[in-house]
Design an enzyme around this catalytic site. Structure first.
Site, PDB file in Angstrom:
ATOM      1  N   ASP A  45      -4.181  10.016  10.034  1.00 47.32           N
ATOM      2  CA  ASP A  45      -3.097   9.406  10.137  1.00 47.32           C
ATOM      3  C   ASP A  45      -1.827  10.015  10.928  1.00 47.32           C
ATOM      4  O   ASP A  45      -2.592  11.797  11.427  1.00 47.32           O
ATOM      5  CB  ASP A  45      -2.150  10.217   8.744  1.00 47.32           C
ATOM      6  CG  ASP A  45      -2.517   9.368   7.610  1.00 47.32           C
ATOM      7  OD1 ASP A  45      -2.286   8.071   7.507  1.00 47.32           O
ATOM      8  OD2 ASP A  45      -2.509   9.943   6.170  1.00 47.32           O
ATOM      9  N   GLU A  73       1.159  -1.303  -0.327  1.00 48.97           N
ATOM     10  CA  GLU A  73      -0.400   0.373  -0.214  1.00 48.97           C
ATOM     11  C   GLU A  73       0.876   1.496  -0.272  1.00 48.97           C
ATOM     12  O   GLU A  73       1.851   1.733   0.716  1.00 48.97           O
ATOM     13  CB  GLU A  73      -1.119  -0.229   1.252  1.00 48.97           C
ATOM     14  CG  GLU A  73      -1.231   1.225   1.488  1.00 48.97           C
ATOM     15  CD  GLU A  73      -2.564   1.301   3.498  1.00 48.97           C
ATOM     16  OE1 GLU A  73      -3.106   1.671   3.219  1.00 48.97           O
ATOM     17  OE2 GLU A  73      -2.607  -0.196   3.161  1.00 48.97           O
TER      18      GLU A  73
END
Length: 255
Positions: free
Chosen positions: A58, A47
């Site tokens: 994130d 990924e």
């Protein structure tokens, strides 16, 4: 829909290891080095994160890597140029936010993904209703799997809707916090157990706070596999040889 991703789940339905890294980190041209290292280490999925200035899902580690990657000059255009020179042997995913994808042009983005061998796309801030109304046909046209995220706060009704609309796997966030937080993976076991009991049609991979072999094995006892991102970024930060560091870390997970 058949692509390398869907074929993977047919041929290896469990103990899947997905490794995430940020495109353009630590150095702009490290994409090839990391792809080769991960493929040679026999990870099941790769990924690649498209760096973005406001990555909502994130944590600090990936945010920092995104910041550095952007400073290095990484962009969607640059990433596609890098991937044009790589023939992927492993199912390849791109993870990015909706804003830069829309600026590139959604159909143009999916078309280019198809051309460079990308099998699936993760867009955390793509609403389900917009996907269904505007983009589902585009994903299908280019044979690209769309991956949705679920969290411990996602309702059963929503999870089943995601299950119905998924063509790759479901990304089960193991905590409601951002990636790479200090929450122990064990806190997610009740949640993953509930997902397992729902008997969904779509395979499930869990990410966030998977750091070591034990975490990986624990995750795989509940779902089909695990995604390691923040910890992998840490392992390739401030090292002399990122390829060697990557292979050593993957070996520690798979051994």
């Amino acid at each position: 829909m058949t692509n390398k991703l869907t074929e993977l789940f047919k041929n290896k339905p469990k103990n899947l290891l997905n490794i995430f890294f940020t495109a353009g980190y630590p150095q702009l041209e490290d994409t090839h080095t990391l792809l080769d290292a991960l493929e040679n280490s026999k990870v099941d999925l790769i990924e690649i994160g498209i760096p973005f200035s406001d990555p909502l899902a994130d944590g600090p580690t990936i945010q920092d890597s995104s910041k550095i990657a952007l400073e290095n000059g990484m962009s969607i255009e640059k990433l596609f140029l890098q991937l044009e020179n790589h023939t992927p042997k492993t199912p390849l995913l791109l993870m990015g936010y909706l804003n830069p994808v829309m600026q590139y042009g959604f159909e143009a983005f999916c078309k280019k993904c198809k051309e460079v061998g990308v099998d699936g796309i993760i867009i955390p801030d793509l609403p389900m209703h917009i996907y269904q109304a505007e983009f589902k046909e585009v994903f299908e046209k280019y044979n690209i799997s769309n991956i949705f995220l679920v969290t411990p706060h996602t309702s059963e009704r929503r999870i089943r809707e995601i299950d119905t609309n998924s063509t790759g796997f479901i990304y089960a966030v193991s905590s409601a916090s951002t990636t790479g937080s200090k929450t122990e993976f064990s806190a997610a076991t009740d949640y993953l157990g509930k997902l397992r009991e729902m008997n969904l049609h779509t395979p499930i991979l869990t990410g966030f706070n998977i750091k070591n072999k034990q975490n990986f094995q624990d995750a795989c006892s509940y779902v089909h596999g695990a995604i390691i991102g923040s910890e992998f970024i840490r392992q390739i930060t401030d090292v002399e040889d990122i390829s060697k560091a990557a292979k050593k870390y993957i070996q520690s997970i798979k051994s």
